[in-house]
Design a protein around this motif. Structure first.
Motif, PDB file in Angstrom:
ATOM      1  N   GLY A   5       0.955  -6.616 -25.672  1.00  0.00           N
ATOM      2  CA  GLY A   5       2.181  -6.011 -26.192  1.00  0.00           C
ATOM      3  C   GLY A   5       2.056  -5.486 -27.610  1.00  0.00           C
ATOM      4  N   ALA A   6       0.834  -5.240 -28.071  1.00  0.00           N
ATOM      5  CA  ALA A   6       0.635  -4.763 -29.440  1.00  0.00           C
ATOM      6  C   ALA A   6       1.397  -3.466 -29.686  1.00  0.00           C
ATOM      7  CB  ALA A   6      -0.856  -4.548 -29.710  1.00  0.00           C
ATOM      8  N   MET A   7       2.067  -3.392 -30.837  1.00  0.00           N
ATOM      9  CA  MET A   7       2.901  -2.236 -31.160  1.00  0.00           C
ATOM     10  C   MET A   7       2.319  -1.464 -32.339  1.00  0.00           C
ATOM     11  SD  MET A   7       6.676  -3.852 -30.549  1.00  0.00           S
ATOM     12  CE  MET A   7       6.986  -4.834 -29.064  1.00  0.00           C
ATOM     13  N   ASN A   8       2.998  -0.409 -32.719  1.00  0.00           N
ATOM     14  CA  ASN A   8       2.524   0.486 -33.771  1.00  0.00           C
ATOM     15  C   ASN A   8       2.797  -0.135 -35.140  1.00  0.00           C
ATOM     16  OD1 ASN A   8       1.892   2.589 -35.497  1.00  0.00           O
ATOM     17  ND2 ASN A   8       2.780   4.158 -34.187  1.00  0.00           N
ATOM     18  N   THR A  27      17.159   3.375 -39.516  1.00  0.00           N
ATOM     19  CA  THR A  27      17.956   2.400 -38.774  1.00  0.00           C
ATOM     20  C   THR A  27      17.044   1.500 -37.943  1.00  0.00           C
ATOM     21  OG1 THR A  27      18.177   3.806 -36.821  1.00  0.00           O
ATOM     22  CG2 THR A  27      19.803   4.096 -38.593  1.00  0.00           C
ATOM     23  N   GLU A  28      17.631   0.411 -37.458  1.00  0.00           N
ATOM     24  CA  GLU A  28      16.864  -0.481 -36.585  1.00  0.00           C
ATOM     25  C   GLU A  28      16.365   0.265 -35.348  1.00  0.00           C
ATOM     26  OE1 GLU A  28      19.852  -1.347 -37.914  1.00  0.00           O
ATOM     27  OE2 GLU A  28      20.020  -3.535 -38.196  1.00  0.00           O
ATOM     28  N   GLU A  29      17.211   1.089 -34.765  1.00  0.00           N
ATOM     29  CA  GLU A  29      16.815   1.796 -33.549  1.00  0.00           C
ATOM     30  C   GLU A  29      15.668   2.767 -33.819  1.00  0.00           C
ATOM     31  OE1 GLU A  29      20.014   3.517 -31.389  1.00  0.00           O
ATOM     32  OE2 GLU A  29      20.887   1.565 -30.844  1.00  0.00           O
ATOM     33  N   GLU A  30      15.697   3.429 -34.960  1.00  0.00           N
ATOM     34  CA  GLU A  30      14.606   4.341 -35.297  1.00  0.00           C
ATOM     35  C   GLU A  30      13.284   3.596 -35.444  1.00  0.00           C
ATOM     36  OE1 GLU A  30      16.986   7.893 -37.713  1.00  0.00           O
ATOM     37  OE2 GLU A  30      16.339   6.081 -38.780  1.00  0.00           O
ATOM     38  N   MET A  31      13.342   2.408 -36.055  1.00  0.00           N
ATOM     39  CA  MET A  31      12.114   1.631 -36.218  1.00  0.00           C
ATOM     40  C   MET A  31      11.614   1.090 -34.878  1.00  0.00           C
ATOM     41  SD  MET A  31      12.476  -0.311 -39.884  1.00  0.00           S
ATOM     42  CE  MET A  31      10.790  -0.901 -39.812  1.00  0.00           C
ATOM     43  N   ILE A  32      12.533   0.723 -33.996  1.00  0.00           N
ATOM     44  CA  ILE A  32      12.125   0.257 -32.666  1.00  0.00           C
ATOM     45  C   ILE A  32      11.422   1.382 -31.913  1.00  0.00           C
ATOM     46  CG2 ILE A  32      13.008  -0.421 -30.398  1.00  0.00           C
ATOM     47  CD1 ILE A  32      15.109  -2.130 -31.901  1.00  0.00           C
ATOM     48  N   GLN A  33      11.961   2.574 -31.995  1.00  0.00           N
ATOM     49  CA  GLN A  33      11.320   3.714 -31.324  1.00  0.00           C
ATOM     50  C   GLN A  33       9.926   3.965 -31.879  1.00  0.00           C
ATOM     51  OE1 GLN A  33      14.530   6.499 -32.051  1.00  0.00           O
ATOM     52  NE2 GLN A  33      15.114   6.507 -29.882  1.00  0.00           N
ATOM     53  N   GLU A  34       9.755   3.840 -33.201  1.00  0.00           N
ATOM     54  CA  GLU A  34       8.436   4.013 -33.799  1.00  0.00           C
ATOM     55  C   GLU A  34       7.479   2.913 -33.353  1.00  0.00           C
ATOM     56  OE1 GLU A  34       9.300   6.425 -37.947  1.00  0.00           O
ATOM     57  OE2 GLU A  34       8.841   4.288 -38.027  1.00  0.00           O
ATOM     58  N   ALA A  35       7.976   1.684 -33.264  1.00  0.00           N
ATOM     59  CA  ALA A  35       7.126   0.565 -32.846  1.00  0.00           C
ATOM     60  C   ALA A  35       6.577   0.775 -31.441  1.00  0.00           C
ATOM     61  CB  ALA A  35       7.911  -0.742 -32.913  1.00  0.00           C
ATOM     62  N   LEU A  36       7.414   1.327 -30.560  1.00  0.00           N
ATOM     63  CA  LEU A  36       7.017   1.498 -29.167  1.00  0.00           C
ATOM     64  C   LEU A  36       6.209   2.766 -28.932  1.00  0.00           C
ATOM     65  CD1 LEU A  36      10.335   0.391 -27.433  1.00  0.00           C
ATOM     66  CD2 LEU A  36       8.239  -0.940 -27.673  1.00  0.00           C
ATOM     67  N   SER A  37       6.183   3.648 -29.920  1.00  0.00           N
ATOM     68  CA  SER A  37       5.403   4.883 -29.809  1.00  0.00           C
ATOM     69  C   SER A  37       3.973   4.598 -30.282  1.00  0.00           C
ATOM     70  CB  SER A  37       6.036   5.984 -30.669  1.00  0.00           C
ATOM     71  OG  SER A  37       5.260   7.168 -30.605  1.00  0.00           O
ATOM     72  N   TYR A  38       3.128   4.200 -29.354  1.00  0.00           N
ATOM     73  CA  TYR A  38       1.782   3.729 -29.720  1.00  0.00           C
ATOM     74  C   TYR A  38       0.807   4.044 -28.589  1.00  0.00           C
ATOM     75  CZ  TYR A  38      -1.644   0.575 -31.883  1.00  0.00           C
ATOM     76  OH  TYR A  38      -2.762   0.040 -32.494  1.00  0.00           O
ATOM     77  N   PRO A  39       0.362   5.297 -28.507  1.00  0.00           N
ATOM     78  CA  PRO A  39      -0.531   5.696 -27.406  1.00  0.00           C
ATOM     79  C   PRO A  39      -1.828   4.900 -27.332  1.00  0.00           C
ATOM     80  CG  PRO A  39       0.340   7.621 -28.562  1.00  0.00           C
ATOM     81  CD  PRO A  39       0.727   6.425 -29.374  1.00  0.00           C
ATOM     82  N   ARG A  40      -2.240   4.292 -28.441  1.00  0.00           N
ATOM     83  CA  ARG A  40      -3.486   3.519 -28.418  1.00  0.00           C
ATOM     84  C   ARG A  40      -3.383   2.282 -27.533  1.00  0.00           C
ATOM     85  NH1 ARG A  40      -5.871   2.403 -34.257  1.00  0.00           N
ATOM     86  NH2 ARG A  40      -7.415   1.418 -32.900  1.00  0.00           N
ATOM     87  N   ASN A  41      -2.165   1.868 -27.215  1.00  0.00           N
ATOM     88  CA  ASN A  41      -1.985   0.711 -26.333  1.00  0.00           C
ATOM     89  C   ASN A  41      -1.421   1.174 -24.993  1.00  0.00           C
ATOM     90  OD1 ASN A  41      -1.595  -1.711 -25.061  1.00  0.00           O
ATOM     91  ND2 ASN A  41       0.033  -2.415 -26.403  1.00  0.00           N
ATOM     92  N   PRO A  42      -2.269   1.349 -23.995  1.00  0.00           N
ATOM     93  CA  PRO A  42      -1.781   1.844 -22.697  1.00  0.00           C
ATOM     94  C   PRO A  42      -0.840   0.881 -21.993  1.00  0.00           C
ATOM     95  CG  PRO A  42      -4.064   1.110 -22.515  1.00  0.00           C
ATOM     96  CD  PRO A  42      -3.724   1.094 -23.981  1.00  0.00           C
ATOM     97  N   TYR A  43      -0.860  -0.395 -22.384  1.00  0.00           N
ATOM     98  CA  TYR A  43       0.033  -1.356 -21.744  1.00  0.00           C
ATOM     99  C   TYR A  43       1.502  -1.072 -22.078  1.00  0.00           C
ATOM    100  CZ  TYR A  43      -4.184  -4.075 -20.748  1.00  0.00           C
ATOM    101  OH  TYR A  43      -5.425  -4.483 -20.290  1.00  0.00           O
ATOM    102  N   LEU A  44       1.762  -0.315 -23.156  1.00  0.00           N
ATOM    103  CA  LEU A  44       3.135   0.031 -23.535  1.00  0.00           C
ATOM    104  C   LEU A  44       3.677   1.229 -22.763  1.00  0.00           C
ATOM    105  CD1 LEU A  44       3.314  -0.352 -27.436  1.00  0.00           C
ATOM    106  CD2 LEU A  44       4.509  -1.726 -25.729  1.00  0.00           C
ATOM    107  N   ASN A  45       2.876   1.831 -21.920  1.00  0.00           N
ATOM    108  CA  ASN A  45       3.329   3.000 -21.163  1.00  0.00           C
ATOM    109  C   ASN A  45       4.627   2.692 -20.421  1.00  0.00           C
ATOM    110  OD1 ASN A  45       1.112   4.467 -21.974  1.00  0.00           O
ATOM    111  ND2 ASN A  45      -0.055   4.150 -20.080  1.00  0.00           N
ATOM    112  N   GLY A  46       5.619   3.530 -20.636  1.00  0.00           N
ATOM    113  CA  GLY A  46       6.877   3.371 -19.916  1.00  0.00           C
ATOM    114  C   GLY A  46       7.895   2.481 -20.589  1.00  0.00           C
TER     115      GLY A  46
END
Length: 688
Positions: free
Chosen positions: A339-342, A482-501
């Motif tokens: 679950g590694a994030m950006n 905002t919190e939501e903007e930071m959450i979106q950035e955290a989940l935007s991490y192509p280097r971790n394929p497990y986050l797909n979707g």
């Protein structure tokens, strides 16, 4: 705002626990009246522990801090006056600016850990603030760094067997982890496996709740786990129980490991571990002859001088029998890597003016606060209670007593640490925040939205560090998100394929979203080790000056099962302080409900050791060494091998007595990962 109205609201357990349970929070008249598990969560399925079941008593505790405070008495005296947030922010930023000008920004140190596991709470705006400030960097290594380093030396990646798959195992070994108290849903899965015929084995220094639940418990001396793993390897190689095809295709160094294991005979390993040679033979054959075997590696065995090698040695076992090719086979130490994030987007290291700032290990905070050359002059503590949780606690207290140390504490309560603060800031609880949660065990990402309004003038870590960043004049964009903007950035991490979707939109709709585990199907062909294989022989460790093969090294205090006069000095007993059932580190230890369930701190001492000291059950005793002493009641029992004493739980300072176990623990660093060595401590016990 999501906290308006009454009813039942979805939530997430924020505790530093592998399970990261899905919750349902019942709210009435503006208060939480019930916390239960969410039956729709695919892994935790509605079951929760007593710690969380009674969470409302912590959230609505009458002693919650509700206003910013400024110290008016001596440090540790607990005398404060209320101030406004404007005054608090002005005093903190004004002092930090002056310290940075007079001593350099590295004179300021953040001190935090995972009192709240929310990504935004501990890996977001806070990291941005200290990066922009240019403060000293904190090595957050108090919990799992030694074991993580040992595991990665073998497997390269911070991930292992998937929890749901372990129901297919025929043999489950729980090694150094009290999972009944600390990972209850793995117990549920193991029970399902047991109903299908699996055998559960527990290896630990202490007959804890998990050991009592197991089919077979093997007690061993503290810090001897690598020797036992090598003894098992000896038998697996000797008796032809290894999967030679797997070793040739997927591993590096198996012939060297075969030679290394030759000297670890059952008789020799027995003399080190305290486990009878016959039981070592039985264990190795049970493991080697199983169709599918799973090893659950706990936290305890890594908190030693040799903690990294303990985990590394155990992590080699599944490769010897080819378990990684079997559904439910293999091992796990942590699954956090999936679950590694950006982190770069969250923490913004690009804001730092001094990328090579000095690093201070959180286990050595006492030593760091003693330094007179380039001293720490400012300290900001959040999501941690170092006067209780940090090792060599009397040394830590002495550092916090410094009048020239400007200390800020952000917390829900007047903790032992907060009593030494110059400024205290009142913190929100998880149910009053928006945050993002992953798990270091299961494969689901979860979203928490506020269930309650913040009481009084409490603010979240996110809010506090946003305010501080703006007041310091730091990058406006970075501290205005905002919190939501930071959450979106955290989940935007192509280097971790497990986050797909996984997206914020899906989390808002579904509350929990499973990682894309497709890449795990071919993980053996893509291991991120230098060789791309499971490294039984590690050139990286060799280059770092460490043994390249699994090996056993005795602890720096105590004995390894052989009573040797030169090691039996004034402190002949090994001291272990594992978690108790109803606290999580120091969290909940000030809540009456949880105190009532735990009753009071106790020292478990073996009948042989008690008789030699004239100690009877229930007697008041003093436990001491050269670092400090605690006063506690004795419980005489044979739940451990002679020569080992156990005190479970981290208690705040008691009324009229010292009971913080970490006054006894060393601040030495482990062999790998610069981790804590809490359990490599020796003591003496005497009647009080």
């Amino acid at each position: 705002m999501k906290h308006s109205g009454e009813g039942i609201f979805p939530a997430v357990c924020p505790l530093d626990c592998p399970d990261t349970c899905g919750l349902l929070v019942h709210k009435k008249n503006g208060k939480i009246v019930k916390v239960e598990g969410n039956p729709e969560h695919p892994v935790t399925r509605g079951a929760i522990c007593n710690k969380v079941r009674h969470m409302a008593e912590r959230i609505h505790h009458p002693e919650r801090l509700l206003n910013p405070l400024r110290r008016t008495g001596a440090k540790g005296e607990g005398k404060f006056e209320e101030i406004s947030w404007e005054e608090a922010i002005a005093e903190i930023t004004g002092t930090f600016k002056k310290l940075a000008a007079d001593y350099g920004p590295e004179s300021i140190l953040p001190y935090s850990f995972y009192g709240n596991m929310g990504v935004l709470s501990v890996e977001g705006m806070d990291r941005r603030f200290f990066n922009a400030l240019g403060s000293s960097l904190l090595d957050r290594t108090i919990c799992n760094s030694a074991g993580t380093a040992g595991w990665k030396a073998t497997m390269g990646f911070n991930g292992g067997a998937s929890p749901e798959d372990t129901v297919n195992a025929d043999v489950i070994i729980v090694w150094g982890g009290n999972i009944v108290s600390t990972n209850m849903h793995q117990v549920v899965l193991a029970e399902q496996a047991r109903k299908r015929g699996a055998q559960v084995v527990v290896i630990d220094v202490h007959r804890n709740r998990t050991a009592q639940w197991a089919d077979w418990f093997l007690p061993l001396y503290p810090g001897t786990d690598a020797a036992l793993a090598l003894g098992m390897m000896h038998i697996l190689f000797r008796d032809g129980l290894t999967d030679e095809d797997f070793l040739k295709r997927y591993t590096l160094g198996y012939e060297e490991l075969r030679q290394q294991a030759m000297s670890y005979t059952p008789e020799m390993v027995s003399s080190i571990t305290g486990i009878p040679a016959g039981d070592i033979e039985k264990l190795a054959k049970l493991y080697g002859e199983a169709e599918t075997s799973y090893i659950h590696i706990g936290n305890g065995l890594q908190h030693h001088d040799n903690g990294g090698m303990n985990v590394r040695s155990i992590s080699c076992l599944p490769a010897l029998t080819g378990q990684w090719l079997k559904t439910g086979g293999g091992a796990s130490k942590s699954n956090g890597g999936y679950g590694a994030m950006n982190s770069r987007a969250l923490e913004r290291p690009d804001l730092r003016p001094n990328p090579r700032a000095r690093r201070i290990n959180m286990n050595r905070i006492g030593e760091a606060l003693e330094r007179t050359e380039h001293p720490v002059k400012g300290l900001f503590v959040y999501c941690s209670n170092p006067l209780v949780v940090a090792p060599d606690a009397e040394r830590v207290r002495a550092g916090f007593e410094r009048e020239d140390l400007f200390t800020v504490v952000h917390d829900l309560f007047m903790t032992d640490t907060a009593r030494y603060a110059d400024i205290i800031l009142p913190a929100t609880s998880t149910f009053e925040n928006t945050d993002l949660y992953s798990s270091y065990w299961h494969h689901y990402i979860q979203l928490q939205e506020p269930v309650l309004p913040a009481p009084g003038q409490c603010k979240s870590n996110f809010e506090v560090f946003s305010l501080l960043g703006k007041a310091m004049g730091f990058d406006a964009e970075a501290f205005s998100q905002t919190e939501e903007e930071m959450i979106q950035e955290a989940l935007s991490y192509p280097r971790n394929p497990y986050l797909n979707g996984v997206s914020l939109e899906r989390l808002k709709e579904e509350r929990h979203v499973k990682l894309d585990m497709t890449p795990k199907q071919t993980f053996l062909d893509n291991l991120p080790t230098p060789s791309g294989k499971i490294e039984l022989y590690s050139k990286s460790l060799e280059l770092a000056g460490l043994p390249p093969l699994p090996t056993y090294t005795p602890l720096k205090e105590g004995y390894d099962g052989i009573r040797r006069p030169e090691l039996e000095d004034a402190y002949p007993l090994m001291f272990i302080s594992p978690p108790n059932h109803n606290f999580l580190n120091s969290t909940f230890s000030n809540v009456a409900k949880h105190q009532g369930m735990e009753k009071e701190p106790m020292l478990q001492i073996h009948p042989e050791d008690a008789a030699a000291r004239g100690i009877t059950d229930g007697a008041d005793v003093t436990v001491f060494n050269g670092r400090g002493r605690i006063e506690i009641k004795a419980r005489v029992m044979d739940k451990m091998l002679p020569g080992t004493v156990i005190s479970q739980g981290l208690w705040w300072e008691g009324k009229g007595r010292s009971q913080r176990s970490n006054v006894l623990t060393p601040d030495r660093l482990s062999d790998m990962g610069n981790g804590a060595t809490f359990f490599s401590s020796t003591v003496e016990v005497e009647l009080r």
